[in-house]
Design a protein around this motif. Structure first.
Motif, mmCIF file in Angstrom:
data_model
loop_
_atom_site.group_PDB
_atom_site.id
_atom_site.type_symbol
_atom_site.label_atom_id
_atom_site.label_comp_id
_atom_site.label_asym_id
_atom_site.label_seq_id
_atom_site.Cartn_x
_atom_site.Cartn_y
_atom_site.Cartn_z
ATOM 1 N N ALA A 144 49.320 60.945 70.340
ATOM 2 C CA ALA A 144 47.735 59.675 69.968
ATOM 3 C C ALA A 144 47.642 60.318 68.944
ATOM 4 O O ALA A 144 47.136 59.833 67.712
ATOM 5 C CB ALA A 144 46.937 59.533 71.216
ATOM 6 N N SER A 147 49.574 60.272 65.731
ATOM 7 C CA SER A 147 49.684 58.940 65.528
ATOM 8 C C SER A 147 48.162 58.951 64.526
ATOM 9 O O SER A 147 47.796 58.200 63.040
ATOM 10 C CB SER A 147 49.754 57.727 66.307
ATOM 11 N N ASN A 148 46.725 59.265 65.093
ATOM 12 C CA ASN A 148 45.430 58.997 64.570
ATOM 13 C C ASN A 148 45.475 60.158 63.304
ATOM 14 O O ASN A 148 44.519 59.615 62.329
ATOM 15 C CB ASN A 148 44.362 60.068 65.590
ATOM 16 N N ARG A 149 46.263 60.781 62.841
ATOM 17 C CA ARG A 149 45.286 61.610 62.192
ATOM 18 C C ARG A 149 46.604 61.071 60.915
ATOM 19 O O ARG A 149 45.946 61.645 59.653
ATOM 20 C CB ARG A 149 45.559 63.251 62.346
ATOM 21 N N ARG A 152 47.046 57.258 59.001
ATOM 22 C CA ARG A 152 45.972 56.768 57.899
ATOM 23 C C ARG A 152 46.527 57.573 57.118
ATOM 24 O O ARG A 152 45.879 57.561 55.988
ATOM 25 C CB ARG A 152 44.977 57.063 58.884
#
Length: 217
Positions: A144, A147-149, A152
């Motif tokens: 997670a 994916s979040n870092r 984007r």
């Protein structure tokens, strides 16, 4: 568990601070760090976050002091390590470009969006925990965070990105208790899996992703 690093970054002569006195709060993760686990070169970053910031800088093309620090690591100048560094860069950039697409390259998971599943599968077959049951982040938490870092970001790798990635891995693994990868004949290709290093919690999730990539290039 209190850990003392193998390589100490000494305070200036005459400093009023002691070696273990907190000198700042990491701008990335918020940890309160002492001079043995951080460097105040610009924005204050702890020793855990600096290698990850260097990797992000390498793949996005941004300038950063973290990237400069990673590139100055001795391992970053070894030609055999740079070969693997280039392959890892290509893998990460390729996966970044496929984020959001329904069709991924055949035969391999996307390490940005499918890292959780990749780690769960590998950790199930390569657990090998020592008797002390060292603390290990969950695959879901690591996936997670990556994916979040990374999901984007727009890839635009720097020309010196392979050297930065190699240096970042060297710094991170040294911090985690794995010694100097520049002294190993096998270099990055047989890098210890991140959940099996001496102190897994000292590896930022971005470095978990990079370590997995080294096994697949």
């Amino acid at each position: 568990m209190k850990k003392t690093p193998s390589t100490v970054m000494h305070l200036p002569v005459g400093s009023s601070a002691a070696a273990n006195d907190p000198i700042g709060t990491c701008t990335d993760c918020g940890v309160w760090a002492c001079s043995m686990h951080a460097t105040r070169y610009a924005a204050f970053q702890c020793a855990i976050c600096l290698p990850a910031a260097a990797v992000v800088s390498a793949v996005t093309g941004s300038a950063s002091s973290a990237a400069n620090a990673a590139k100055s690591a001795p391992a970053a100048n070894r030609s055999d390590l740079l070969i693997t560094g280039r392959r890892v860069l290509q893998r990460i950039v390729g996966d970044m470009r496929h984020v959001g697409l329904t069709i991924a390259p055949a035969g391999r998971p996307n390490l940005i969006t499918e890292l959780t599943e990749t780690l769960e599968a590998e950790m199930a077959t390569n657990r090998q925990l020592t008797a002390d049951e060292r603390p290990v982040p969950s695959a879901a938490d690591v996936g997670a965070a990556v994916s979040n870092r990374m999901g984007r970001l727009e890839p635009n790798p720097r020309e010196d990105a392979p050297a930065i990635i190699v240096g970042a891995v060297a710094m991170a693994y040294h911090l985690a208790g794995e010694g100097d990868i520049a002294e190993r004949a096998n270099g990055l290709q047989q890098l210890q899996r991140p959940w099996l290093v001496e102190t897994p919690l000292l590896l930022d999730p971005v470095l978990w992703m990079v370590a997995v990539a080294t096994q697949e290039v």
